[in-house]
Design an enzyme around this catalytic site. Structure first.
Site: not given
Length: 494
Positions: A111-113, A146
């Site tokens: 989800f960091k993308d 991250t």
């Protein structure tokens, strides 16, 4: 309306969005917060007709008011492009009565993308806007995801360098390989002999060393952060909760104005805080269910009002949540004090000095939107297996925590509101833990054998992000202790 930012600890005030993004952390160690949380100026039925990119613009323009329409739309177009393997960017999958918001379709499958695809674009636009000539050095700590997403986002971006610190024995092998094989002449990754909190504390210490800051400035460098402490990370995360809601509306799953619940596997508190911001903006959200693993510092906090990091640090199969100091909680604390910076600073100083603090009953009342829950390692594995056996849908170990906590919440409260579960990583990123949860011991098989078996079992093709690390060259091999992080940064920049 122009939105300005101030430090949660009272130092800097009236900072523009672009300045806050460039700085990352306020000079007094606080986090930048908007002086007011804006409200939507479009109806949900209007938003429901929009693409992800269009929704992103409608949300981001409200917070990043010193960016022009052209600048913002350019950042969005460059960020949310063909690097995502689904057209909708963040698809919703309905399984066993819940809606899993898949946030892992970017090029590092986590989800960091969603935020780190756009942060480098914000940074370069902000540097131009503020006439910054120095090289921006992105300094960040990672509990696994991250780091790779930030390095991929900033790789070979002109005018930047990025240095990532990660706990050497605290990430999955796939996470580690993704970082160690990252290309880009401006990227560096360092394994530390310690846990994520050691890495995060070390990075904060470097940011707070004003002498080091002066030394770097003399050499043409200035520090910034890609961690979720950067407001430029938080704002893009608000978007996908808004998008999830309007897609449910468009698909006829909910009525306009119907409240949904949101469950988020939580470590540093940024992801669930973004959902809270969305609610404050006017998104119809009931409960925000904060899901913890065995390191249940946030669960205990919401139960008791006492934040206590003085406890055993447990390495789990959901390593991105193995965190005892949830940095973004400071923003919620600040809001719960009625934006009292002096009180927030006092509590953060207590945490540094004593390892704990206690919030008032009034503050707890202002946090009443949150429910805390946790899942043990065993419960997490059982939920991954149960969901796969019942539905054929395979989830990773962080989504497993969230799914398990959600099921417990429903059982305890009988709250049957439709619920979005943030699915934060592809199961391929944690193949060993997921396959062992479903099939039992997989001892003797290497990571890539398990990945091939996972493809057969799930029917989902191995993502490009995994294929590219199968035989990739190890490009980074620096290691250090928490005490030598600053000198390591100095050595890298030399």
């Amino acid at each position: 309306m122009a939105i300005y930012y101030s430090s949660t600890r009272g130092g800097e005030k009236n900072v523009t969005a672009s300045q806050a993004i460039l700085k990352g952390l306020a000079e007094d160690g606080g986090l930048f917060m908007p002086d007011t949380i804006p409200v939507f100026d479009r109806s949900f039925s209007e938003l429901a007709k929009m693409s992800y990119q269009e929704v992103a613009y409608e949300v981001m323009k409200l917070f990043l008011s010193d960016f022009t329409e052209e600048e913002l739309k350019d950042c969005i177009a460059r960020a949310y492009d063909s690097k995502f393997d689904t057209e909708e960017i963040a698809p919703l999958v309905k399984a066993d009565g819940a809606y899993y918001l898949e946030l892992f379709h970017g090029n590092t499958i986590a989800f960091k993308d969603m935020a780190l695809s756009i942060l480098p674009r914000f940074m370069t636009a902000a540097a131009r806007k503020n006439k910054i000539d120095n090289t921006i050095v992105i300094l960040t700590a990672t509990s696994g995801d991250t780091g790779k997403a930030a390095m991929a986002g900033f790789a070979d971006v002109e005018g930047t360098k990025i240095i990532v610190f990660y706990p050497k024995d605290g990430v999955s092998r796939v996470q580690e390989l993704q970082m160690l094989t990252q290309k880009g002449d401006n990227t560096s990754v360092v394994g530390i002999d310690g846990n994520f909190d050691d890495a995060q504390n070390g990075v904060k210490k470097i940011f707070n060393d004003k002498e080091f800051e002066k030394e770097l400035a003399a050499k043409g460098y200035q520090l910034s952060s890609a961690n979720s402490i950067n407001i430029g990370r938080l704002v893009p995360q608000i978007v996908y909760y808004v998008y999830a809601y309007v897609k449910l509306l468009e698909n006829g799953e909910i009525e306009d104005g119907e409240k949904i619940n949101i469950t988020v596997p939580t470590g540093n508190f940024g992801n669930i805080l973004a959902a809270y911001f969305a609610k404050q903006m006017g998104l119809p959200v009931g409960r925000l269910i904060c899901a913890s693993n065995d390191n249940k510092v946030l669960y205990d906090f919401f139960q008791t009002g006492i934040y206590d990091r003085k406890r055993e640090f447990i390495l789990t199969s959901s390593p991105s949540m193995d965190i005892l100091i949830s940095s973004n909680l400071e923003r919620l604390i600040y809001l719960s004090t009625g934006c009292d910076a002096a009180k927030t600073r006092e509590l953060m100083e207590e945490l540094t000095r004593d390892g704990k603090y206690t919030v008032t009953d009034d503050m707890r009342e202002r946090m009443a939107d949150f429910s805390g829950g946790y899942a043990t390692q065993e419960e997490n594995a059982a939920e991954i297996k149960r969901l796969f056996d019942d539905t054929g849908y395979m989830i990773d170990t962080h989504t497993g925590v969230a799914s398990c906590v959600y099921r417990k919440y429903v059982k305890e409260t009988n709250d049957t509101a439709k619920t979005v579960i943030a699915s934060t990583a592809s199961p391929y990123k944690f193949s060993r833990s997921v396959m062992e949860a479903i099939y039992g011991s997989e001892e003797g098989k290497d990571e890539f054998e398990l990945i091939d078996e996972m493809e057969k079992a799930s029917g989902v093709a191995v993502p490009a992000a995994i294929e590219e690390i199968r035989n990739a060259e190890i490009r980074h091999n620096i290691q250090c202790t928490p005490d030598t992080m600053e000198s390591t940064v100095d050595d890298i920049l030399k």
